[in-house]
Design a protein around this motif. Structure first.
Motif, PDB file in Angstrom:
ATOM      1  N   ALA A   1     -16.814   5.319  -6.683  1.00 51.76           N
ATOM      2  CA  ALA A   1     -17.124   4.852  -5.612  1.00 51.76           C
ATOM      3  C   ALA A   1     -16.158   3.810  -4.956  1.00 51.76           C
ATOM      4  CB  ALA A   1     -18.637   4.589  -5.527  1.00 51.76           C
ATOM      5  N   VAL A   2     -15.836   2.686  -5.720  1.00 51.78           N
ATOM      6  CA  VAL A   2     -15.379   1.460  -5.112  1.00 51.78           C
ATOM      7  C   VAL A   2     -13.981   2.003  -5.010  1.00 51.78           C
ATOM      8  CG1 VAL A   2     -14.883  -0.069  -7.032  1.00 51.78           C
ATOM      9  CG2 VAL A   2     -15.353  -0.899  -5.111  1.00 51.78           C
ATOM     10  N   VAL A   3     -13.366   2.748  -6.029  1.00 55.67           N
ATOM     11  CA  VAL A   3     -12.058   3.073  -5.952  1.00 55.67           C
ATOM     12  C   VAL A   3     -11.700   4.066  -4.782  1.00 55.67           C
ATOM     13  CG1 VAL A   3      -9.971   4.007  -7.137  1.00 55.67           C
ATOM     14  CG2 VAL A   3     -11.436   2.506  -8.318  1.00 55.67           C
ATOM     15  N   GLN A   4     -12.611   4.822  -4.458  1.00 56.23           N
ATOM     16  CA  GLN A   4     -12.317   5.639  -3.375  1.00 56.23           C
ATOM     17  C   GLN A   4     -12.279   5.068  -2.056  1.00 56.23           C
ATOM     18  OE1 GLN A   4     -14.490   9.507  -3.303  1.00 56.23           O
ATOM     19  NE2 GLN A   4     -14.616   9.473  -5.650  1.00 56.23           N
ATOM     20  N   LYS A   5     -13.093   3.919  -1.899  1.00 61.45           N
ATOM     21  CA  LYS A   5     -13.067   3.139  -0.544  1.00 61.45           C
ATOM     22  C   LYS A   5     -11.578   2.642  -0.495  1.00 61.45           C
ATOM     23  CE  LYS A   5     -17.835   2.139  -0.338  1.00 61.45           C
ATOM     24  NZ  LYS A   5     -18.997   1.278  -0.868  1.00 61.45           N
ATOM     25  N   VAL A   6     -11.081   2.090  -1.566  1.00 64.12           N
ATOM     26  CA  VAL A   6      -9.611   1.459  -1.700  1.00 64.12           C
ATOM     27  C   VAL A   6      -8.687   2.514  -1.260  1.00 64.12           C
ATOM     28  CG1 VAL A   6      -7.904   0.289  -2.954  1.00 64.12           C
ATOM     29  CG2 VAL A   6     -10.250  -0.231  -3.450  1.00 64.12           C
ATOM     30  N   GLN A   7      -8.734   3.737  -1.793  1.00 63.56           N
ATOM     31  CA  GLN A   7      -7.834   4.962  -1.517  1.00 63.56           C
ATOM     32  C   GLN A   7      -7.797   5.101  -0.031  1.00 63.56           C
ATOM     33  OE1 GLN A   7      -5.901   6.842  -3.737  1.00 63.56           O
ATOM     34  NE2 GLN A   7      -4.991   7.423  -1.682  1.00 63.56           N
ATOM     35  N   ASP A   8      -9.203   5.186   0.806  1.00 63.51           N
ATOM     36  CA  ASP A   8      -9.269   5.446   2.056  1.00 63.51           C
ATOM     37  C   ASP A   8      -8.423   4.350   2.907  1.00 63.51           C
ATOM     38  OD1 ASP A   8     -10.704   7.617   1.313  1.00 63.51           O
ATOM     39  OD2 ASP A   8     -12.665   6.720   1.751  1.00 63.51           O
TER      40      ASP A   8
ATOM     41  N   GLY B  97       0.848  -1.253  -0.049  1.00 66.98           N
ATOM     42  CA  GLY B  97      -0.123   0.076   0.112  1.00 66.98           C
ATOM     43  C   GLY B  97       0.805   1.391   0.044  1.00 66.98           C
ATOM     44  N   ALA B  98       2.068   1.122   0.415  1.00 67.64           N
ATOM     45  CA  ALA B  98       2.955   2.372   0.717  1.00 67.64           C
ATOM     46  C   ALA B  98       3.248   3.010  -0.813  1.00 67.64           C
ATOM     47  CB  ALA B  98       4.259   2.119   1.179  1.00 67.64           C
ATOM     48  N   MET B  99       3.283   2.078  -1.759  1.00 61.21           N
ATOM     49  CA  MET B  99       3.391   2.512  -3.074  1.00 61.21           C
ATOM     50  C   MET B  99       2.662   3.784  -3.548  1.00 61.21           C
ATOM     51  SD  MET B  99       3.836   0.665  -6.795  1.00 61.21           S
ATOM     52  CE  MET B  99       2.301   0.673  -6.981  1.00 61.21           C
ATOM     53  N   TYR B 100       1.388   3.619  -3.132  1.00 63.51           N
ATOM     54  CA  TYR B 100       0.122   4.575  -3.467  1.00 63.51           C
ATOM     55  C   TYR B 100       0.305   5.903  -2.794  1.00 63.51           C
ATOM     56  CZ  TYR B 100      -1.248  -0.109  -5.594  1.00 63.51           C
ATOM     57  OH  TYR B 100      -1.310  -1.272  -6.389  1.00 63.51           O
ATOM     58  N   CYS B 101       1.109   5.672  -1.776  1.00 64.56           N
ATOM     59  CA  CYS B 101       0.948   7.176  -0.931  1.00 64.56           C
ATOM     60  C   CYS B 101       2.310   7.890  -0.923  1.00 64.56           C
ATOM     61  CB  CYS B 101       0.779   6.607   0.710  1.00 64.56           C
ATOM     62  SG  CYS B 101      -0.920   5.455   0.694  1.00 64.56           S
ATOM     63  N   ASP B 102       3.480   7.165  -1.834  1.00 61.79           N
ATOM     64  CA  ASP B 102       4.634   7.764  -1.551  1.00 61.79           C
ATOM     65  C   ASP B 102       4.906   8.682  -2.659  1.00 61.79           C
ATOM     66  OD1 ASP B 102       7.237   7.984  -2.033  1.00 61.79           O
ATOM     67  OD2 ASP B 102       7.891   6.021  -1.806  1.00 61.79           O
ATOM     68  N   ASP B 103       4.949   9.948  -2.210  1.00 64.57           N
ATOM     69  CA  ASP B 103       5.108  11.101  -3.160  1.00 64.57           C
ATOM     70  C   ASP B 103       6.574  11.120  -4.033  1.00 64.57           C
ATOM     71  OD1 ASP B 103       3.722  13.486  -4.041  1.00 64.57           O
ATOM     72  OD2 ASP B 103       5.313  14.645  -3.238  1.00 64.57           O
TER      73      ASP B 103
ATOM     74  N   ILE C  26     -11.096  13.031  -9.335  1.00 62.72           N
ATOM     75  CA  ILE C  26     -11.376  12.015  -8.146  1.00 62.72           C
ATOM     76  C   ILE C  26     -10.090  11.907  -7.083  1.00 62.72           C
ATOM     77  CG2 ILE C  26     -13.297  10.374  -9.243  1.00 62.72           C
ATOM     78  CD1 ILE C  26     -11.203   8.754 -10.138  1.00 62.72           C
ATOM     79  N   PRO C  27     -10.427  11.866  -5.749  1.00 61.92           N
ATOM     80  CA  PRO C  27      -9.516  11.925  -4.918  1.00 61.92           C
ATOM     81  C   PRO C  27      -8.945  10.523  -4.541  1.00 61.92           C
ATOM     82  CG  PRO C  27     -11.575  11.818  -3.660  1.00 61.92           C
ATOM     83  CD  PRO C  27     -11.865  11.684  -5.179  1.00 61.92           C
ATOM     84  N   VAL C  28      -8.077  10.009  -5.896  1.00 61.82           N
ATOM     85  CA  VAL C  28      -7.577   8.612  -5.735  1.00 61.82           C
ATOM     86  C   VAL C  28      -6.229   8.622  -6.320  1.00 61.82           C
ATOM     87  CG1 VAL C  28      -9.597   7.575  -5.676  1.00 61.82           C
ATOM     88  CG2 VAL C  28      -8.581   7.499  -7.930  1.00 61.82           C
ATOM     89  N   ASN C  29      -5.273   7.701  -6.122  1.00 65.02           N
ATOM     90  CA  ASN C  29      -4.130   7.659  -6.814  1.00 65.02           C
ATOM     91  C   ASN C  29      -4.439   6.983  -8.181  1.00 65.02           C
ATOM     92  OD1 ASN C  29      -1.876   5.382  -7.526  1.00 65.02           O
ATOM     93  ND2 ASN C  29      -0.920   7.036  -6.407  1.00 65.02           N
ATOM     94  N   TRP C  30      -3.752   7.538  -9.333  1.00 67.56           N
ATOM     95  CA  TRP C  30      -3.957   7.018 -10.711  1.00 67.56           C
ATOM     96  C   TRP C  30      -3.980   5.401 -10.894  1.00 67.56           C
ATOM     97  CZ3 TRP C  30      -0.646   4.826 -14.177  1.00 67.56           C
ATOM     98  CH2 TRP C  30       0.492   4.456 -13.621  1.00 67.56           C
TER      99      TRP C  30
END
Ligand code: FES
Ligand SMILES: [Fe+2]
Length: 394
Positions: A355-362, A52-58, A223-227
């Motif tokens: 909607a489902v991807v935003q749940k994953v992002q959270d 999961g860290a990969m999706y939050c690593d600036d 949308i507020p999610v990682n690409w």
């Protein structure tokens, strides 16, 4: 070593320390990159998804610009998007991430050239709106080029030495025009990755005839999610029965083939008895099958969805590590409408996906999510996507 002790070292020693420190930083970041993909060096049956860290690593997100976005294809448009009355069109490559100013030029033979839209003098934007021009002239101090980007003239530079140089011409970028679909690429070798799968499967489809839908030809969602989460969701049909009840009725999910070649992933949607399908010609490899949709994914973030009525293009435009714009462009074949086929309720499906991807992002940043496993039956597309991503860092 503390900073306060540096005064006891010679300049030479400090330089050696600095160099080894930056080398260590480089090594660390290199190792971190690989750490994200360490579970991918195995067949899908044993492989593990990135953590999961990969999706939050600036830092990782920033490194994607050069490693991933620059050397792969992005969407320029369909030939019908570019008015016959003009010949020069300003564009931006991947707005939000690369933000590279470009200009598309169509010559008298209807061939396209893609060039930098940045003046080689002091970086002014050269063309700011679609125009009919015989040459390109910078609006700031009047530098001129021909329509192929070759430098022609610059006032006030009569006594300048060693001028013009090679870099005073406008850089020409890669452009691919296949049956009226235009793709650009800003780095890497010409004509790679090849798009053989797309060429082979869609050759029967009269792409030269499609036109942008009259009402709302382009729709954008932020949308507020990682690409990458958005792409991964697109690349598996596993979630369709759970997330898209309407689409589930139109497609026969028991058959949902996924294949790949040249950084392209193809998912084939088989239509049920009541849903429209392609009229495939004899000799086509899927002749005799009820294909309702061909979903092509061009790595890293371009989706070309072909339906019997036309084409829906989804561009995934990363904006930050946690924000993405999805731009939808819809093209119809003459006289056809979006109905009775797998792509008829695109907006509904899009909202369900968001909607489902935003749940994953959270929850992707959870300390207790080290990464997962792939379903060998249903998640080949996601596995290929991660392989391509890892490949860009190897
Ligand atoms: S910036 Fe273009 S001519 Fe000076
Ligand atoms: Fe979906």
């Amino acid at each position: 070593m503390s900073f306060s002790s540096q005064e006891n070292f010679s300049i030479y020693e400090i330089e050696v320390w600095r160099n080894s420190f930056s080398l260590r930083l480089l090594q660390n970041s290199f190792e971190n990159m690989h750490q994200y993909f360490s579970g991918l060096s195995k067949p899908i049956e044993c492989a593990e998804t990135p953590p999961g860290a990969m999706y939050c690593d600036d830092d990782f997100y920033q490194s994607l610009h050069e490693k991933v976005f620059m050397p792969n294809y992005f969407w320029l448009g369909h030939i019908s998007d570019f008015s016959e009355e003009k010949n020069v069109f300003p564009l931006t490559a991947l707005p939000g991430s690369l933000n590279e100013p470009l200009v598309l030029v169509r010559n008298k033979l209807k061939e396209f050239t893609l060039m930098s839209n940045v003046c080689t003098h002091r970086a002014a934007r050269i063309v700011s709106e679609p125009s009919q021009l015989r040459r390109l002239i910078c609006p700031y101090h009047g530098r001129r080029w021909d329509l192929e980007g070759s430098f022609q003239f610059m006032p006030g530079f009569e006594s300048a030495k060693d001028f013009p140089r090679e870099c005073d011409h406008l850089i020409n970028h890669r452009i691919l025009n296949w049956k009226g679909l235009l793709f650009g690429k800003l780095a890497g070798p010409e004509f790679t990755p090849k798009l053989r799968l797309l060429f082979e499967i869609m050759d029967f489809f009269p792409l030269e005839e499609i036109m942008a839908q009259k009402e709302a030809p382009v729709t954008e969602y932020t949308i507020p999610v990682n690409w990458a989460l958005y792409c991964e969701n697109y690349l598996e049909g596993f979630h369709i029965p759970f997330v898209h009840p309407g689409l589930n009725e139109a497609l026969d999910i028991s058959e949902y083939p996924v294949e790949t070649a040249d950084r392209v992933i193809l998912q084939t949607g088989i239509a049920d008895k009541n849903t429209g399908c392609f009229d495939l010609p004899e000799g086509h490899r899927d002749f005799g099958k009820r294909v309702g949709a061909y979903y092509f994914f061009l790595f890293p973030g371009l989706m070309l969805n072909f339906y019997p009525w036309g084409l829906s293009v989804n561009e995934v435009l990363p904006v930050s590590v946690k924000s993405t714009v999805i731009r939808y462009s819809t093209y119809l074949l003459p006289g056809l409408v979006k109905s009775g086929s797998a792509g008829a309720a695109l907006e509904q499906v899009e909202f369900e996906d968001q909607a489902v991807v935003q749940k994953v992002q959270d929850s992707i940043g959870s300390r207790f999510y080290p990464g997962g496993r792939y379903s060998p039956k249903h998640e080949k597309g996601v596995y290929y996507f991660h392989q391509f991503l890892a490949d860009c860092f190897n």
